[in-house]
Design an enzyme around this catalytic site. Structure first.
Site, PDB file in Angstrom:
ATOM      1  N   LYS A 107       0.913  -1.284  -0.089  1.00 30.09           N
ATOM      2  CA  LYS A 107       0.036  -0.155   0.104  1.00 30.09           C
ATOM      3  C   LYS A 107       0.944   1.151   0.049  1.00 30.09           C
ATOM      4  O   LYS A 107       2.053   1.143   0.599  1.00 30.09           O
ATOM      5  CB  LYS A 107      -0.932   0.042   1.231  1.00 30.09           C
ATOM      6  CG  LYS A 107      -2.131   0.986   1.162  1.00 30.09           C
ATOM      7  CD  LYS A 107      -3.292   0.242   0.223  1.00 30.09           C
ATOM      8  CE  LYS A 107      -4.469   0.974   0.129  1.00 30.09           C
ATOM      9  NZ  LYS A 107      -5.456   0.338  -0.409  1.00 30.09           N
ATOM     10  N   ASP A 147      -6.905   4.644  -4.747  1.00 30.98           N
ATOM     11  CA  ASP A 147      -7.351   4.358  -3.536  1.00 30.98           C
ATOM     12  C   ASP A 147      -8.119   5.855  -3.185  1.00 30.98           C
ATOM     13  O   ASP A 147      -8.194   6.367  -4.340  1.00 30.98           O
ATOM     14  CB  ASP A 147      -6.432   3.791  -2.380  1.00 30.98           C
ATOM     15  CG  ASP A 147      -7.154   3.362  -1.339  1.00 30.98           C
ATOM     16  OD1 ASP A 147      -7.713   2.152  -1.317  1.00 30.98           O
ATOM     17  OD2 ASP A 147      -7.590   3.944  -0.312  1.00 30.98           O
TER      18      ASP A 147
HETATM   19  P1  NAD Z   1     -13.608   7.745  -2.510  1.00 24.72           P
HETATM   20  O1  NAD Z   1     -12.611   8.774  -2.132  1.00 24.72           O
HETATM   21  O2  NAD Z   1     -14.120   7.388  -3.981  1.00 24.72           O
HETATM   22  O3  NAD Z   1     -14.739   7.799  -1.649  1.00 24.72           O
HETATM   23  C1  NAD Z   1     -14.992   8.181  -0.165  1.00 24.72           C
HETATM   24  C2  NAD Z   1     -16.265   8.363  -0.081  1.00 24.72           C
HETATM   25  O4  NAD Z   1     -16.409   8.501   1.591  1.00 24.72           O
HETATM   26  C3  NAD Z   1     -16.611   9.844  -0.330  1.00 24.72           C
HETATM   27  O5  NAD Z   1     -17.988   9.928  -0.535  1.00 24.72           O
HETATM   28  C4  NAD Z   1     -16.417  10.677   0.862  1.00 24.72           C
HETATM   29  O6  NAD Z   1     -17.382  11.874   0.855  1.00 24.72           O
HETATM   30  C5  NAD Z   1     -16.863   9.731   1.934  1.00 24.72           C
HETATM   31  N1  NAD Z   1     -16.586   9.957   3.244  1.00 24.72           N
HETATM   32  C6  NAD Z   1     -15.331  10.311   3.700  1.00 24.72           C
HETATM   33  N2  NAD Z   1     -15.313  10.350   5.109  1.00 24.72           N
HETATM   34  C7  NAD Z   1     -16.401  10.239   5.501  1.00 24.72           C
HETATM   35  C8  NAD Z   1     -16.992  10.282   6.760  1.00 24.72           C
HETATM   36  N3  NAD Z   1     -16.470  10.648   7.812  1.00 24.72           N
HETATM   37  N4  NAD Z   1     -18.403   9.944   6.727  1.00 24.72           N
HETATM   38  C9  NAD Z   1     -19.169   9.519   5.603  1.00 24.72           C
HETATM   39  N5  NAD Z   1     -18.440   9.487   4.325  1.00 24.72           N
HETATM   40  C10 NAD Z   1     -17.259   9.941   4.322  1.00 24.72           C
HETATM   41  O7  NAD Z   1     -13.319   6.107  -1.962  1.00 24.72           O
HETATM   42  P2  NAD Z   1     -13.423   4.784  -2.428  1.00 24.72           P
HETATM   43  O8  NAD Z   1     -12.539   4.286  -3.603  1.00 24.72           O
HETATM   44  O9  NAD Z   1     -14.785   4.607  -2.429  1.00 24.72           O
HETATM   45  O10 NAD Z   1     -12.870   3.929  -1.160  1.00 24.72           O
HETATM   46  C11 NAD Z   1     -13.636   4.009   0.082  1.00 24.72           C
HETATM   47  C12 NAD Z   1     -13.447   2.803   0.764  1.00 24.72           C
HETATM   48  O11 NAD Z   1     -13.104   1.492   0.414  1.00 24.72           O
HETATM   49  C13 NAD Z   1     -11.652   2.902   1.597  1.00 24.72           C
HETATM   50  O12 NAD Z   1     -11.718   2.504   2.752  1.00 24.72           O
HETATM   51  C14 NAD Z   1     -10.823   2.279   0.481  1.00 24.72           C
HETATM   52  O13 NAD Z   1      -9.625   1.770   1.153  1.00 24.72           O
HETATM   53  C15 NAD Z   1     -11.848   1.146   0.399  1.00 24.72           C
HETATM   54  N6  NAD Z   1     -11.521   0.220  -0.853  1.00 24.72           N
HETATM   55  C16 NAD Z   1     -11.508   0.906  -2.331  1.00 24.72           C
HETATM   56  C17 NAD Z   1     -11.300   0.176  -3.364  1.00 24.72           C
HETATM   57  C18 NAD Z   1     -11.587   0.869  -4.615  1.00 24.72           C
HETATM   58  O14 NAD Z   1     -11.361  -0.053  -5.525  1.00 24.72           O
HETATM   59  N7  NAD Z   1     -11.591   2.185  -4.744  1.00 24.72           N
HETATM   60  C19 NAD Z   1     -11.074  -1.129  -3.187  1.00 24.72           C
HETATM   61  C20 NAD Z   1     -11.045  -1.723  -1.926  1.00 24.72           C
HETATM   62  C21 NAD Z   1     -11.326  -1.073  -0.843  1.00 24.72           C
END
Ligand code: NAD
Length: 429
Positions: A107, A147
């Site tokens: 990561k 991410d």
């Molecule tokens: P992103 O940046 O696209 O979206 C994050 C979202 O969370 C946004 O809507 C933001 O407004 C919201 N957010 C942030 N803080 C918040 C809070 N305190 N309360 C409510 N909403 C909040 O990120 P993503 O790619 O969707 O990733 C989200 C999670 O999934 C992370 O933990 C990431 O590590 C995990 N993840 C992502 C992927 C991927 O392919 N994108 C894969 C596996 C895991």
């Protein structure tokens, strides 16, 4: 289980220790797996548009590569620390192993709010990141991906920078690239849809009719958006709220509609950072509630898909007795203390590193397509993804039933056994 912690890496170690005890794992093997094999910490000087210079703190952590090249995203977030990167790298090792990808866990991160940079500043930052780390990444040793806070375009720039530094086109150095620039069709939907494939399997196991089920989602970024679409379109269920971090007000809100949100409409009023235009949502009949309202909804499925450490010993008290499934779209959304409560209440947990493995699975498909220089259709990708996720879910469920174990523990058992076997086969232990 050990004492309370919301430090993500301590949490990852506690989860590992708990299962290592159950497996009576050899102390030397534990010592290897409790810590990352390699950590890189570096400073990235970036020329700002106004001519000034800012220096950013960057990290890349390679937790374990016994099963293949390290794999894992690069996160840009103001509260990033070496410990969040370590935790996420560790979870990537288990995630790749649980879906049986021939990859290890890594990561990366940079401490910053990427919304504060212009496009050209972001490009200079991501190229600077690669300049610092290129000797330690590559298609055969460590393959980053997007991410939180990073985008496919940034991956395209990183791939370009790496290709220039090594002197030849190397699309396989990074995944999550834009389609047409070495990216795979289906990558955008992969994590959210993957969440829903596992929810579908959990519903079959629990004899629930998906069309009668409701869900509450935390977050409305990449994972949450496609999880919401999948819940509504594939399962025909209702998503009654999503939540997000409001970039203007600097707080989070829950956006609800009791007869079900329209994820496509909400996406049309959401910016690239997952922040919803609440005024437009209100005008369209949505109710704007406080940050944690999503957690207390009377729904069948909770899908935390924002950040780690959201369901804690305190907030778990708000979870409705109606909740039957917790599908962890985010990495590490549940603390070990909250996990104990959910276990006692009989909530069926689909643990993060199984539930959200769709992204890394299609990332793996992307690197396979890069190697072949032959690209699959979106349907082919999504069919392969569904098959991988379903087999992985069944493998973990079988382990849970056989060992009478909690789903998270069963997922760890499957993953740890595969990593230990690879270390044995390579003569590391
Ligand atoms: P992103 O940046 O696209 O979206 C994050 C979202 O969370 C946004 O809507 C933001 O407004 C919201 N957010 C942030 N803080 C918040 C809070 N305190 N309360 C409510 N909403 C909040 O990120 P993503 O790619 O969707 O990733 C989200 C999670 O999934 C992370 O933990 C990431 O590590 C995990 N993840 C992502 C992927 C991927 O392919 N994108 C894969 C596996 C895991």
């Amino acid at each position: 289980m050990a004492s309370a912690s919301t430090n993500a890496f301590e949490m990852a170690q506690q989860q590992f220790d708990h299962v290592a005890d159950m497996l009576h794992l050899d102390p030397q093997v534990r010592e290897i797996l409790r810590w990352p094999l390699r950590e890189f910490s570096f400073r990235i000087p970036v020329r700002m548009d106004d001519g000034s210079m800012r220096v950013f703190q960057g990290y890349r952590v390679q937790h374990n590569d016994a099963r293949g090249p390290s794999k894992g995203g690069i996160r840009f977030h103001p509260s990033e620390t070496i410990d969040t990167v370590r935790a996420l790298a560790t979870w990537m090792t288990w995630k790749c192993a649980v879906v049986d990808l021939p990859l290890g866990g890594g990561k990366g991160g940079v401490i910053l709010d990427s919304a504060t940079l212009s496009i050209s500043e972001k490009e200079r930052l991501v190229r600077g990141y690669v300049q610092q780390i290129w000797k330690n990444i590559g298609p055969r040793n460590d393959v980053p991906a997007p991410d939180v806070g990073t985008t496919p375009q940034m991956m395209g720039w990183m791939m370009d920078e790496y290709s220039k530094l090594v002197g030849h086109f190397t699309p396989g150095v990074i995944t999550g690239k834009p389609v047409g620039g070495g990216g795979s069709l289906g990558r955008t939907e992969a994590t959210g849809y993957g969440v829903i494939y596992t929810v579908r399997e959990a519903m079959k196991h629990l004899n629930l009719n998906p069309a009668e089920c409701t869900a509450a989602v935390q977050g409305f970024g990449n994972v949450a958006q496609y999880a919401a679409i999948g819940f509504v379109e594939m399962l025909k269920g209702k998503v009654i709220c999503v939540s997000y971090w409001d970039r203007e007000d600097r707080v989070s809100y829950t956006v609800s509609k009791t007869d079900g949100v329209d994820p496509h409409y909400l996406m049309s009023i959401t910016d690239q950072y997952g922040s919803i235009d609440k005024n437009k949502a209100k005008a369209a009949g949505y109710i704007i509630e406080d940050a944690d309202a999503w957690l207390g909804k009377d729904v069948d499925v909770l899908i935390p898909a924002a950040l780690e450490g959201q369901i804690t010993a305190e907030t778990v008290k708000r979870v409705s007795p109606q909740v039957k499934i917790l599908a962890e779209g985010a990495n590490g959304p549940t603390t070990p203390e909250a996990d104990e409560v959910l276990k006692q209440r009989g909530v069926f947990v689909i643990p993060d590193f199984l539930c959200n493995a769709g992204g890394v699975t299609v990332s793996y498909f992307e690197s396979v397509q890069n190697d072949m220089n032959f690209y699959w259709t979106k349907n082919e990708v999504l069919e392969k993804l569904d098959s991988k996720m379903t087999i992985a879910f069944q493998g973990v469920l079988d382990m849970a039933q056989r060992e009478k174990a909690y789903m998270r523990d069963a997922a760890y058992m499957v993953a740890i056994a595969r990593v230990v076997k690879a270390m044995e086969l390579r003569g590391w232990i």
